[in-house]
Design a protein around this motif. Structure first.
Motif, short mmCIF file in Angstrom:
data_model
loop_
_atom_site.label_atom_id
_atom_site.label_comp_id
_atom_site.label_asym_id
_atom_site.label_seq_id
_atom_site.Cartn_x
_atom_site.Cartn_y
_atom_site.Cartn_z
N THR A 378 0.81 -1.22 0.00
CA THR A 378 0.00 0.00 0.00
C THR A 378 0.85 1.27 0.00
OG1 THR A 378 -1.73 1.22 1.15
CG2 THR A 378 -0.18 0.04 2.53
N LYS A 379 0.29 2.32 -0.61
CA LYS A 379 0.99 3.62 -0.62
C LYS A 379 0.56 4.45 0.61
CE LYS A 379 3.00 3.50 -4.78
NZ LYS A 379 3.27 2.05 -4.77
N ASN A 380 -0.39 3.91 1.36
CA ASN A 380 -0.92 4.65 2.51
C ASN A 380 -0.03 4.42 3.74
OD1 ASN A 380 -2.32 5.72 4.62
ND2 ASN A 380 -4.15 4.48 4.38
N HIS A 381 0.75 5.44 4.10
CA HIS A 381 1.66 5.28 5.25
C HIS A 381 1.19 6.08 6.46
CE1 HIS A 381 4.64 2.65 3.53
NE2 HIS A 381 4.43 3.28 2.39
N SER A 382 -0.11 6.35 6.50
CA SER A 382 -0.59 7.12 7.65
C SER A 382 -0.91 6.16 8.80
CB SER A 382 -1.83 7.91 7.26
OG SER A 382 -2.83 7.03 6.85
N LEU A 383 -1.07 6.75 9.96
CA LEU A 383 -1.41 6.00 11.17
C LEU A 383 -2.73 6.54 11.66
CD1 LEU A 383 -0.54 4.27 13.76
CD2 LEU A 383 0.52 6.35 14.58
N VAL A 400 -2.76 10.59 11.30
CA VAL A 400 -1.50 11.36 11.35
C VAL A 400 -0.50 10.77 10.38
CG1 VAL A 400 -1.76 12.09 13.76
CG2 VAL A 400 -0.62 9.94 13.28
N ASP A 401 0.46 11.59 9.99
CA ASP A 401 1.58 11.08 9.19
C ASP A 401 2.57 10.44 10.15
OD1 ASP A 401 0.53 11.95 6.85
OD2 ASP A 401 1.64 13.83 6.79
N TYR A 402 2.98 9.22 9.84
CA TYR A 402 3.90 8.50 10.73
C TYR A 402 5.07 8.00 9.92
CZ TYR A 402 5.62 4.69 13.73
OH TYR A 402 6.42 3.85 14.47
N ASN A 403 6.27 8.41 10.31
CA ASN A 403 7.46 7.93 9.63
C ASN A 403 8.07 6.83 10.50
OD1 ASN A 403 10.11 7.50 8.78
ND2 ASN A 403 10.25 9.57 7.93
N GLU A 404 7.93 5.57 10.06
CA GLU A 404 8.38 4.49 10.95
C GLU A 404 9.90 4.38 11.02
OE1 GLU A 404 7.35 0.45 9.34
OE2 GLU A 404 6.17 1.66 7.95
N ARG A 408 8.79 9.77 13.77
CA ARG A 408 8.18 11.09 13.85
C ARG A 408 6.69 11.05 13.50
NH1 ARG A 408 10.74 16.50 12.95
NH2 ARG A 408 9.04 17.94 12.58
N ILE A 409 5.92 11.86 14.24
CA ILE A 409 4.48 11.93 14.01
C ILE A 409 4.09 13.37 13.74
CG2 ILE A 409 2.26 11.78 15.25
CD1 ILE A 409 3.50 9.20 16.52
N ASP A 410 3.31 13.61 12.69
CA ASP A 410 2.90 14.97 12.34
C ASP A 410 1.42 14.98 11.95
OD1 ASP A 410 5.23 16.74 12.39
OD2 ASP A 410 6.07 15.40 10.87
N ASP A 411 0.79 16.13 12.16
CA ASP A 411 -0.54 16.33 11.59
C ASP A 411 -0.40 16.25 10.07
OD1 ASP A 411 -2.34 16.68 13.73
OD2 ASP A 411 -1.46 18.63 14.15
N PRO A 412 -1.41 15.71 9.34
CA PRO A 412 -1.27 15.52 7.89
C PRO A 412 -0.88 16.79 7.14
CG PRO A 412 -3.22 14.43 8.68
CD PRO A 412 -2.67 15.18 9.83
N LYS A 413 -1.39 17.95 7.57
CA LYS A 413 -1.09 19.18 6.82
C LYS A 413 0.40 19.55 6.91
CE LYS A 413 -2.19 22.47 10.57
NZ LYS A 413 -1.41 21.68 11.51
N ASP A 414 1.12 18.94 7.88
CA ASP A 414 2.52 19.28 8.06
C ASP A 414 3.46 18.41 7.23
OD1 ASP A 414 1.59 21.02 9.83
OD2 ASP A 414 2.40 20.09 11.64
N LYS A 415 2.91 17.84 6.16
CA LYS A 415 3.65 16.87 5.37
C LYS A 415 5.05 17.35 4.97
CE LYS A 415 1.36 13.22 3.15
NZ LYS A 415 0.16 12.83 2.54
N ASN A 416 5.11 18.63 4.58
CA ASN A 416 6.37 19.10 4.05
C ASN A 416 7.29 19.71 5.10
OD1 ASN A 416 5.46 18.42 1.48
ND2 ASN A 416 4.21 20.28 1.44
N ARG A 417 6.83 19.67 6.37
CA ARG A 417 7.64 20.30 7.41
C ARG A 417 8.78 19.37 7.82
NH1 ARG A 417 5.16 20.78 13.07
NH2 ARG A 417 6.92 19.58 13.80
N GLU A 418 9.92 19.93 8.05
CA GLU A 418 11.05 19.11 8.53
C GLU A 418 11.69 19.79 9.72
OE1 GLU A 418 12.05 15.93 7.88
OE2 GLU A 418 13.19 16.51 9.61
#
Length: 418
Positions: A378-383, A400-404, A408-418
């Motif tokens: 799947t391309k869906n990597h959200s939690l 939420v966006d979850y980078n395993e 790191r956990i972010d609100d979806p709108k923060d996708k491009n934030r680093e």
């Protein structure tokens, strides 16, 4: 008779709330009379009576405990300021007696070495000095100046949608965060802990499974967006850009004031004692208690191996702790395997091990679900964080966006934030 034991019992008579918080059991005292006095205190408390000299006068066998004169003498030894030190001393003396006892029994019965070591290890696990403040842990890695952050109003979850549903973590409430292994429970808990720390709370992290060094490393990885694999050898594996970021990440994490207690098999009484100590140390901060995880907590009795009764006791004790300290308690829980055999893998209440009492006592129950955990293509990597129970509000879910790789956990709108 031991002066430490007199001071201990005297302090309990003077401030009876300490009886609820102490990790010492009657049988850990050396004097037979002192054991008996402490048992009477526990009986009085269970009967809803105060532990004071007046209550003691109602005991039929008061003389066998030394009479009023002895109890008054105990009271004169009370020392509330040094109570934690007295507790530690009694525990240390008990350990020494137990060790001698075990070695005697082992010699008489010709025990195998492995059995002797196992028994000695059990004694060593009864400890109160497993505490590392993250601040201390980080300064072991890198000294850096830091500034106080602005404090926010409530213990935020740090996830906008989840805060909207639950209103953040509420004082006196127990939140259970449950998922299958490797679903991201610890990362979500560390995210909650950081966020509540930055909001001005005092996160107390009781990690019964993961050692402090690993937690510290995970916090740095998720905050800096570093791949966890690189944390094994930061000098060789981090690029120049990441190394330049390192001191800022550590400075930011220092500001959370997270306190870590990583002893295995801690009991609720131990956690209460440590929480009380931290409240004295940080009088202007309200604690938020995180526990990883439920079935690793030691219960006060064995219950003949009946895990349902053990979980019931622990579940009730969590609620009492949240109420007594008037703070949020967040406890992780494992889900049993029944999830795996269903077509719909989204967790349900009945998937929590020994779920009955947990379901009843918890104020909020959160489940974690990742499609990518079951479907590697799947391309869906959200939690998805599912609010399955919310005593004082609606149920719902937050994505939420979850980078395993970094945790790191972010609100979806923060996708491009680093």
């Amino acid at each position: 008779m031991s002066i430490a034991e007199k001071a201990f019992l005297g302090s309990l008579i003077k401030a009876e709330y300490l009886l609820k918080d102490t990790v010492i059991q009657p049988e850990q005292l050396e004097s037979t009379r002192h054991k008996e006095i402490m048992r009477r205190m526990l009986e009085l408390t269970q009967a809803g009576k105060n532990i004071d000299l007046i209550s003691f006068t109602t005991l039929p066998d008061l003389e066998s405990l030394g009479g009023m004169s002895y109890l008054s003498e105990l009271l004169s030894y009370a020392n509330l300021e040094k109570f934690d030190g007295i507790e530690k001393l009694i525990l240390d003396l008990w350990k020494e007696r137990e060790k001698r006892n075990i070695l005697n029994v082992a010699a008489i019965n010709d025990w195998e070495i492995a059995k002797v070591i196992g028994e000695l290890d059990k004694i060593n696990q009864a400890k109160m000095d497993d505490h590392t403040s993250l601040h201390q842990a980080l300064s072991d890695i890198y000294e850096v100046p830091w500034e106080d952050q602005l404090t926010l109003g409530s213990a935020t979850t740090g996830i906008k949608k989840l805060d909207e549903v639950t209103g953040g973590f509420q004082d006196g409430e127990v939140t259970i965060l449950a998922a299958r292994p490797s679903m991201g429970k610890t990362d979500v808990m560390l995210h909650f802990a950081k966020m509540s720390g930055w909001a001005g709370y005092l996160p107390l992290l009781f990690s019964l499974e993961m050692p402090e060094k690993l937690i510290t490393s995970r916090l740095i990885a998720s905050t800096g967006g570093f791949n966890r694999g690189k944390m094994r050898d930061p000098k060789r594996m981090l690029n120049e850009n990441q190394k330049n970021k390192w001191s800022d990440v550590i400075g930011d994490l220092s500001d959370t004031h997270i306190q870590i207690f990583d002893g295995s098999g801690q009991s609720i009484a131990e956690m209460r004692a440590k929480t009380r100590k931290m409240i004295h140390q940080f009088p202007y901060k309200k604690p938020v208690i995180f526990i990883d995880y439920l079935t690793l907590i030691s219960s006060s009795q064995v219950y003949g191996g009946n895990s349902h009764q053990q979980v019931t006791e622990i579940s009730k004790s969590l609620k009492t702790m949240a109420k007594d300290f008037d703070c949020p308690v967040i406890c992780l829980a494992q889900l049993n395997r029944s999830v795996e055999s269903r077509a719909d893998k989204k967790p349900m209440m009945s998937d929590i091990r020994e779920s009955g009492s947990v379901e009843q006592d918890a104020d909020v129950i959160l489940f974690l679900y990742r499609e990518s955990y079951y479907d590697k293509e799947t391309k869906n990597h959200s939690l998805e964080i599912i609010v399955s129970k919310n005593r004082n509000g609606p149920v719902g879910s937050a994505i939420v966006d979850y980078n395993e790789h970094t945790g790191r956990i972010d609100d979806p709108k923060d996708k491009n934030r680093e």
